[in-house]
Design an enzyme around this catalytic site. Structure first.
Site, PDB file in Angstrom:
ATOM      1  N   ARG A 174       0.821  -1.221   0.000  1.00 61.70           N
ATOM      2  CA  ARG A 174       0.000   0.000   0.000  1.00 61.70           C
ATOM      3  C   ARG A 174       0.857   1.274   0.000  1.00 61.70           C
ATOM      4  O   ARG A 174       0.469   2.306   0.549  1.00 61.70           O
ATOM      5  CB  ARG A 174      -0.954   0.016   1.212  1.00 61.70           C
ATOM      6  CG  ARG A 174      -1.880  -1.172   1.290  1.00 61.70           C
ATOM      7  CD  ARG A 174      -2.852  -1.226   0.128  1.00 61.70           C
ATOM      8  NE  ARG A 174      -3.670  -2.430   0.213  1.00 61.70           N
ATOM      9  CZ  ARG A 174      -3.380  -3.589  -0.379  1.00 61.70           C
ATOM     10  NH1 ARG A 174      -2.266  -3.688  -1.109  1.00 61.70           N
ATOM     11  NH2 ARG A 174      -4.159  -4.627  -0.267  1.00 61.70           N
ATOM     12  N   SER A 225     -10.563   0.352   3.990  1.00 62.04           N
ATOM     13  CA  SER A 225      -9.813  -0.078   5.172  1.00 62.04           C
ATOM     14  C   SER A 225      -9.174   1.128   5.854  1.00 62.04           C
ATOM     15  O   SER A 225      -8.537   1.954   5.207  1.00 62.04           O
ATOM     16  CB  SER A 225      -8.725  -1.075   4.778  1.00 62.04           C
ATOM     17  OG  SER A 225      -9.294  -2.259   4.272  1.00 62.04           O
ATOM     18  N   GLU A 295      -4.159   3.418   7.111  1.00 63.34           N
ATOM     19  CA  GLU A 295      -4.030   3.285   5.658  1.00 63.34           C
ATOM     20  C   GLU A 295      -4.765   4.438   4.993  1.00 63.34           C
ATOM     21  O   GLU A 295      -4.329   4.967   3.986  1.00 63.34           O
ATOM     22  CB  GLU A 295      -4.612   1.954   5.193  1.00 63.34           C
ATOM     23  CG  GLU A 295      -4.567   1.747   3.695  1.00 63.34           C
ATOM     24  CD  GLU A 295      -5.066   0.380   3.276  1.00 63.34           C
ATOM     25  OE1 GLU A 295      -5.875   0.323   2.321  1.00 63.34           O
ATOM     26  OE2 GLU A 295      -4.655  -0.626   3.878  1.00 63.34           O
TER      27      GLU A 295
END
EC number: 1.3.1.98
Length: 302
Positions: A174, A225, A295
């Site tokens: 990510r 998320s 995130e």
């Protein structure tokens, strides 16, 4: 700001709005106003926007479809540039696909599946755009953009444009070079896919989409998320095991479907979400001695 807005309108760069609420442009439906909001109608409009922003010495920030984003209740200072419909080009040359930053990820996966092109099945149900997906190395189902990106056309903070190869993007979980080391935004991308059976690809896409629909709370506004997985552990599992499913602060609630999602259950503010994030982090640290890192990207005035 009004003078800059006038110059942008005169230059016909695209849509130009003053004080536009960013809650209208985020999947969490949260966010205060942008001083100036611009949605360029073309790459040329984007280039002109950046030139004028630099000329006026104003801060700027780009967004896509507003997923994976939490915007402050006080909004964003300067110019917010939305990479949307004007930057949604799509060219398919056998297994090489050139696509604009504003192209919706879900739509692209569907179009390519019908062409018998495999590689984007993992993205089924991800609500973002190509620009954001390249920027954060979006992924699921044991795959991500690092597996398919050939190169990306990047706009850097100083207003310059440059093609970066997959290797130059320095992808990891990510994460890409664009987030901290060399801040920039993706304007377009070239993807390398593989030929496959269209029916098999569509079936895999449907399976992944159904899984996301059945396990994640897309019936409420959310940003995706919230926390990075502290591998080999999973954030959602830790949150669920700590008994926080359904826990609520203000209008922000830990999803009852998935522990790693915070939903806007009742006119939540960014402060509600931030307070809930902090509470979750503190709880998980005390119970499991694990630090959870966000995130979701948190931006805007403090």
């Amino acid at each position: 700001m009004e003078k800059l807005a006038s110059r942008l309108q005169e230059a016909n760069v695209g849509k130009v709005l003053i004080g536009e609420k960013l809650a209208n442009h985020t999947t969490m439906k949260i966010g205060g106003p942008a001083d100036i909001f611009v949605e360029p109608s073309s790459i040329e409009g984007l280039e002109t926007t950046i030139q004028l922003v630099k000329e006026f010495g104003v801060n700027w920030r780009a967004i896509g479809r507003g997923s994976n984003l939490l915007v402050s209740d006080k909004g964003i200072e300067g110019v917010v540039i939305k990479l949307g419909e004007g930057l949604d080009l799509l060219e398919i040359n056998e297994t090489e696909v050139t696509v604009g930053a504003g192209y919706p990820l879900v739509k692209l996966a569907t179009v390519l599946s019908r062409q018998g092109l495999s590689g984007l099945e993992f993205s089924a149900g991800i609500p973002g755009s190509i620009g954001g997906a390249v920027y954060m190395n979006a992924g699921a189902h044991r795959s991500d953009f690092a597996q398919i990106l050939q190169k990306a056309y990047i706009l850097f903070e100083d207003g310059t444009f440059e093609w970066l190869t997959n290797e130059q993007m320095k992808y990891s979980y990510r994460t890409s070079i664009l987030q901290k080391e060399r801040p920039g935004i993706c304007v377009a991308a070239v993807l390398n896919l593989t030929k496959g059976n269209a029916e098999d690809i569509k079936a895999e896409l449907k399976k992944n989409k159904d899984y996301r629909r059945d396990t994640q709370p897309w019936n409420y506004p959310c940003a995706g998320s919230i926390f990075r997985n502290p591998l080999p552990k999973y954030a959602g599992q830790l949150i669920e095991e700590s008994g926080l499913k359904g826990f609520q602060i203000g209008g922000a609630q830990v999803s009852e479907m998935h522990g790693n999602f915070i939903v806007n259950a009742d006119n939540a503010t960014a402060k509600d979400v931030l307070d809930l994030i902090e509470y979750i982090q503190k709880t998980i640290l005390e119970k499991y001695h694990v630090e959870l890192h966000t995130e979701v990207e948190i931006i805007g005035r403090k």
